[in-house]
Design a protein around this motif. Structure first.
Motif, short mmCIF file in Angstrom:
data_model
loop_
_atom_site.label_atom_id
_atom_site.label_comp_id
_atom_site.label_asym_id
_atom_site.label_seq_id
_atom_site.Cartn_x
_atom_site.Cartn_y
_atom_site.Cartn_z
N ALA A 143 -4.70 8.39 7.47
CA ALA A 143 -3.87 8.13 6.28
C ALA A 143 -3.31 9.44 5.77
N GLY A 144 -2.33 9.32 4.89
CA GLY A 144 -1.74 10.48 4.23
C GLY A 144 -1.58 10.19 2.75
N VAL A 145 -1.32 11.22 1.97
CA VAL A 145 -1.07 11.06 0.53
C VAL A 145 0.21 11.80 0.19
N ARG A 146 1.13 11.11 -0.48
CA ARG A 146 2.40 11.70 -0.86
C ARG A 146 2.95 10.97 -2.08
N LEU A 147 4.02 11.51 -2.66
CA LEU A 147 4.77 10.76 -3.66
C LEU A 147 5.32 9.50 -3.01
N ALA A 148 5.28 8.40 -3.73
CA ALA A 148 5.62 7.10 -3.14
C ALA A 148 7.01 7.10 -2.52
N SER A 150 8.56 9.33 -0.91
CA SER A 150 8.70 10.08 0.34
C SER A 150 7.89 9.48 1.49
N ILE A 151 7.30 8.30 1.27
CA ILE A 151 6.49 7.66 2.30
C ILE A 151 7.40 6.86 3.23
N PRO A 152 7.26 7.00 4.55
CA PRO A 152 8.10 6.25 5.50
C PRO A 152 7.99 4.75 5.27
N LYS A 153 9.10 4.04 5.53
CA LYS A 153 9.18 2.61 5.24
C LYS A 153 8.27 1.76 6.11
N ASP A 154 7.87 2.28 7.28
CA ASP A 154 7.01 1.48 8.15
C ASP A 154 5.52 1.66 7.85
N MET A 155 5.23 2.35 6.75
CA MET A 155 3.85 2.56 6.34
C MET A 155 3.48 1.61 5.20
N ILE A 156 2.19 1.35 5.06
CA ILE A 156 1.68 0.57 3.94
C ILE A 156 1.13 1.55 2.90
N ALA A 157 1.59 1.42 1.65
CA ALA A 157 1.22 2.36 0.59
C ALA A 157 0.29 1.70 -0.42
N VAL A 158 -0.73 2.44 -0.83
CA VAL A 158 -1.68 1.99 -1.85
C VAL A 158 -1.65 3.01 -2.99
N PRO A 159 -1.35 2.60 -4.22
CA PRO A 159 -1.29 3.55 -5.34
C PRO A 159 -2.61 4.30 -5.49
N LEU A 160 -2.49 5.60 -5.72
CA LEU A 160 -3.68 6.44 -5.85
C LEU A 160 -3.87 6.96 -7.27
N ALA A 161 -2.80 7.41 -7.89
CA ALA A 161 -2.93 8.06 -9.20
C ALA A 161 -1.71 7.75 -10.05
N GLU A 269 6.97 9.60 -10.75
CA GLU A 269 6.85 8.86 -9.49
C GLU A 269 5.36 8.76 -9.10
N PRO A 270 4.88 7.58 -8.69
CA PRO A 270 3.46 7.44 -8.37
C PRO A 270 3.07 8.22 -7.10
N ILE A 271 1.81 8.63 -7.08
CA ILE A 271 1.20 9.17 -5.86
C ILE A 271 0.53 8.01 -5.14
N ALA A 272 0.71 7.94 -3.82
CA ALA A 272 0.12 6.83 -3.07
C ALA A 272 -0.52 7.35 -1.79
N ILE A 273 -1.53 6.64 -1.33
CA ILE A 273 -2.12 6.89 -0.02
C ILE A 273 -1.51 5.87 0.93
N TYR A 274 -1.13 6.31 2.11
CA TYR A 274 -0.43 5.41 3.03
C TYR A 274 -1.03 5.49 4.43
N TYR A 275 -0.83 4.40 5.19
CA TYR A 275 -1.39 4.32 6.54
C TYR A 275 -0.49 3.44 7.39
N PRO A 276 -0.62 3.52 8.73
CA PRO A 276 0.27 2.77 9.61
C PRO A 276 0.10 1.26 9.44
N GLY A 277 1.21 0.55 9.36
CA GLY A 277 1.15 -0.90 9.20
C GLY A 277 1.04 -1.64 10.51
N VAL A 298 -3.36 1.50 -10.51
CA VAL A 298 -1.96 1.87 -10.70
C VAL A 298 -1.12 0.98 -9.78
N LYS A 299 0.06 0.58 -10.26
CA LYS A 299 0.96 -0.24 -9.46
C LYS A 299 2.18 0.59 -9.04
N LEU A 300 2.66 0.32 -7.82
CA LEU A 300 3.87 0.99 -7.34
C LEU A 300 5.11 0.32 -7.94
#
Length: 300
Positions: A143-148, A150-161, A269-277, A298-300
Motif C-alpha cells: 500500500a501507499g499513502v498520499r493526498l487523495a 494524487s492517487i492513481p484511478k485504478d487504486m482503492i483508497a481508504v481515508p487515513l487522516a 485535501e484528505p490523506i488516504a492509504i491506497y492499494y491495488p484493486g 474520515v470520508k473522501l
C-alpha cells in the motif's frame, strides 16, 4: 510436459509484473540468480520461451503475456481461498509494506500503529518514508499513502487522516520587519524558504482564488527538502514557508508563526492509504485497513 510447481508460477508472475529479477527477488525473499535459474527451468519444462532477457531488462514474450493473463486471476483466487481460513488459525500474521511521505508516516505512527500493535500483535508494519510518487506495485509495496487527489484511478483508497491544507507561514518578527504580503505576486519581493522536490526540482508555489490559479517562483536564503525544517526556518525569521498545515500546526497555535495569503490557498485535501484493486487483499493488509477505517472516521 512436467507440471510446473506453484512456486515457479508465482515467481514467473513476480518477474513478469516487475520486469526485473532484482525487484521480483526482493518481493519473494530470494536471490535474483535463483529466480533466473528457476525461470529457465520453467521454460524448459513448458517447452516455450516466456521471457525476453537482455543485460538491462526482462519482459514477457507473447507466450509469457498469455500465461501471465491467466495466472494472475488464478493466483489471486488461490490467495483469497487461503485467506478465507485465516480466522480459524487465530491471530492474523504477516507483513504490511507501506510507502509514505514523512508527514503521512508520522500520522500512521501516532494514530494507527498503537492500535495495530494492540489488536494485531503478529502483523509487522514496514513503512518506507519517501516523498516521490512511485508505482507501489512495481516497487513491491502492499500500500501507499498520499493526498487523495494524487492517487492513481485504478487504486482503492481508504481515508487515513483529516484533510490537509497547504499554508504560507512566517514568524511575527519577520512580518513586523518585512511586512505581510497581500497578493501572491508580492512574494517576489520577499525572502521565501525554498522547497526542493524529491525529483530535485524547486517547487513553484501554487495559489487559487475564485477559480483563478497562480504559480509563483520564489527565492530566498535557504532551500530545504523537509517540511519540519522549513517550519523551523520560518520560526527563526528566515522567511516565508509554504508547508502542509499539519507540519505548522503547533507553531501556529502557539503564536510562533502566523499564516499569510490564506484566501489564496487551495482547499484542504484528505490523506488516504491506497492499494491495488486488481489483486486479492492479503489478510494482514485487510486487517490493517480495518483498523484504519475504525480509527480515521474520515470520508473522501
Amino acid at each position: 510436459m512436467t507440471r510446473p510447481s506453484l512456486n515457479d508460477l508465482t515467481a514467473f508472475v513476480a518477474v513478469a509484473v516487475h520486469r526485473s529479477f532484482r525487484r521480483a527477488a526482493d518481493e519473494l525473499g530470494t536471490a535474483p540468480s535463483t529466480l533466473s535459474h528457476a525461470m529457465r527451468g520453467l521454460e524448459a519444462r513448458m517447452g516455450v520461451r516466456l521471457l525476453h532477457r537482455t543485460t538491462r531488462s526482462v519482459s514477457p514474450t507473447e507466450a509469457g503475456f498469455q500465461l501471465l493473463g491467466r495466472l494472475q486471476p488464478a493466483l489471486a483466487s488461490l490467495d483469497e481461498a487461503l485467506d478465507s481460513v485465516a480466522p480459524f488459525r487465530g491471530n492474523v500474521a504477516g507483513t504490511v509494506r507501506i510507502n509514505a511521505p514523512r508527514l503521512a508516516a508520522a500520522v500512521l505512527v501516532r494514530e494507527i500503529l498503537p492500535k495495530v500493535s494492540e489488536r494485531l500483535p503478529d502483523v509487522i508494519v514496514d513503512i518506507v518514508v519517501e516523498g516521490q510518487l512511485i508505482d507501489i506495485v512495481a516497487e513491491g509495496y502492499d500500500a501507499g499513502v498520499r493526498l487523495a487527489g494524487s492517487i492513481p484511478k485504478d487504486m482503492i483508497a481508504v481515508p487515513l487522516a483529516k484533510p490537509v491544507r497547504f499554508v504560507c507561514v512566517a514568524s511575527p518578527s519577520y512580518l513586523d520587519r518585512c511586512g505581510e504580503p497581500r497578493m501572491p505576486e508580492e512574494l517576489i519581493s520577499h525572502r521565501c524558504i525554498g522547497h526542493r522536490l524529491p525529483s530535485g526540482k524547486l517547487y513553484r508555489w501554487e495559489f487559487e482564488r475564485a477559480g483563478q490559479e497562480l504559480t509563483v517562483e520564489t527565492s530566498g536564503p535557504v532551500i530545504l527538502d523537509e517540511e519540519d525544517l522549513m517550519v523551523e526556518a520560518a520560526e527563526k525569521g528566515l522567511g516565508i514557508a509554504y508547508v502542509a498545515d499539519i507540519a505548522a500546526e503547533a507553531a501556529l497555535s502557539e503564536g510562533r508563526l502566523r499564516e499569510v495569503l490564506s484566501a489564496w490557498m487551495h482547499p484542504a485535501e484528505p490523506i488516504a492509504i491506497y492499494y491495488p484493486g486488481h489483486r486479492a487483499v492479503p489478510s494482514a493488509l485487510r486487517a490493517f485497513l480495518d483498523v484504519v477505517r475504525e480509527t480515521s472516521k474520515v470520508k473522501l
